[in-house]
Scaffold this motif. Structure first.
Motif, PDB file in Angstrom:
ATOM      1  N   SER A  54       0.813  -1.224   0.000  1.00  0.00           N
ATOM      2  CA  SER A  54       0.000   0.000   0.000  1.00  0.00           C
ATOM      3  C   SER A  54       0.846   1.273   0.000  1.00  0.00           C
ATOM      4  CB  SER A  54      -0.940   0.007   1.212  1.00  0.00           C
ATOM      5  OG  SER A  54      -1.797  -1.102   1.201  1.00  0.00           O
TER       6      SER A  54
ATOM      7  N   SER B  93       1.538   3.174   2.373  1.00  0.00           N
ATOM      8  CA  SER B  93       0.733   4.188   3.059  1.00  0.00           C
ATOM      9  C   SER B  93       1.421   4.785   4.281  1.00  0.00           C
ATOM     10  CB  SER B  93      -0.620   3.578   3.472  1.00  0.00           C
ATOM     11  OG  SER B  93      -0.431   2.405   4.239  1.00  0.00           O
TER      12      SER B  93
ATOM     13  N   ILE C  99      -4.586   1.344   4.916  1.00  0.00           N
ATOM     14  CA  ILE C  99      -4.312   0.803   3.587  1.00  0.00           C
ATOM     15  C   ILE C  99      -4.624   1.812   2.488  1.00  0.00           C
ATOM     16  CG2 ILE C  99      -4.917  -1.029   1.934  1.00  0.00           C
ATOM     17  CD1 ILE C  99      -5.625  -2.780   4.352  1.00  0.00           C
TER      18      ILE C  99
END
Length: 206
Positions: A17, A19, A154
């Motif tokens: 991801s 993130s 995510i």
């Protein structure tokens, strides 16, 4: 269990991801013997802070009420969390984290004592300073800016920023114990606010 879950989360959050952004990595002590603190607006900080210093493991202090459910309590213990009575803290509250640090392990604390919005400016409790001073360990301050909902781990973008460690040894001998605790706590409070301000300014510029 900690190794398995943290490894899985790192694969999902950091590698797939992407993130999580970590700033100030150079400030993370090479030895694991330290207290790491962070701002605390949601439960996401618990996960992201762990990802930020992975593969080092964090032993989190958690309110004892979370351990009331037998199975969930066992799960938390398997993740290196340990219960603390926040309403009636006593000398025994300090023994566990001090022992962990002296065993060259990292203890994680959210010094506001509860989740607080950044704008609320909650004062910090003395727990982190007390544990660090008793164990002779530095405090690594951190701040978090990012999603507050779990799905955001995510789908969103989070940033953890580490500041310069606060040394708790070699303070002036003429300072009394309470004065040392006050000094360390105020220093932590100041550095944490600076980190948070810098992150919000950084996010605003992006």
């Amino acid at each position: 269990m900690y190794s398995f879950i943290s490894g899985l989360l790192k694969l999902i959050i950091v590698k797939l991801s992407r993130s999580l952004e970590v700033q100030g990595k150079e400030n993370i002590p090479q030895l694991h013997k330290y207290v790491v603190t962070c701002t605390h607006e949601s439960y996401n900080e618990v996960i992201m802070l762990g990802m930020a210093i992975h593969p080092n493991q964090i032993h989190y202090m958690a309110k004892k009420e979370l351990f009331n459910h037998k199975l969930f309590g066992k799960f938390l213990l398997s993740l290196n969390a340990f219960p603390v009575d926040r309403e009636n803290p006593g000398p025994s509250t300090l023994k566990k984290p001090v022992k962990l640090i002296k065993e060259n392990k990292t203890v994680g604390i959210f010094p506001t004592g509860q989740r607080k919005k950044y704008s609320e400016g909650a004062p910090l409790k003395r727990g982190a300073a007390t544990i660090a001073m008793l164990s002779g360990a530095p405090i690594l301050p951190a701040a978090y800016v990012g999603p507050s909902k779990i799905i955001g781990l995510i789908t969103g973008k989070a940033i953890i920023k580490f500041g310069e460690p606060i040394e708790t040894k070699n303070l002036p001998k003429e300072m009394k114990r309470n004065e040392k605790l006050e000094y360390i706590t105020k220093t932590l409070e100041s550095r944490t606010k600076t980190l948070q301000d810098e992150l919000y300014a950084y996010v605003g510029k992006k």
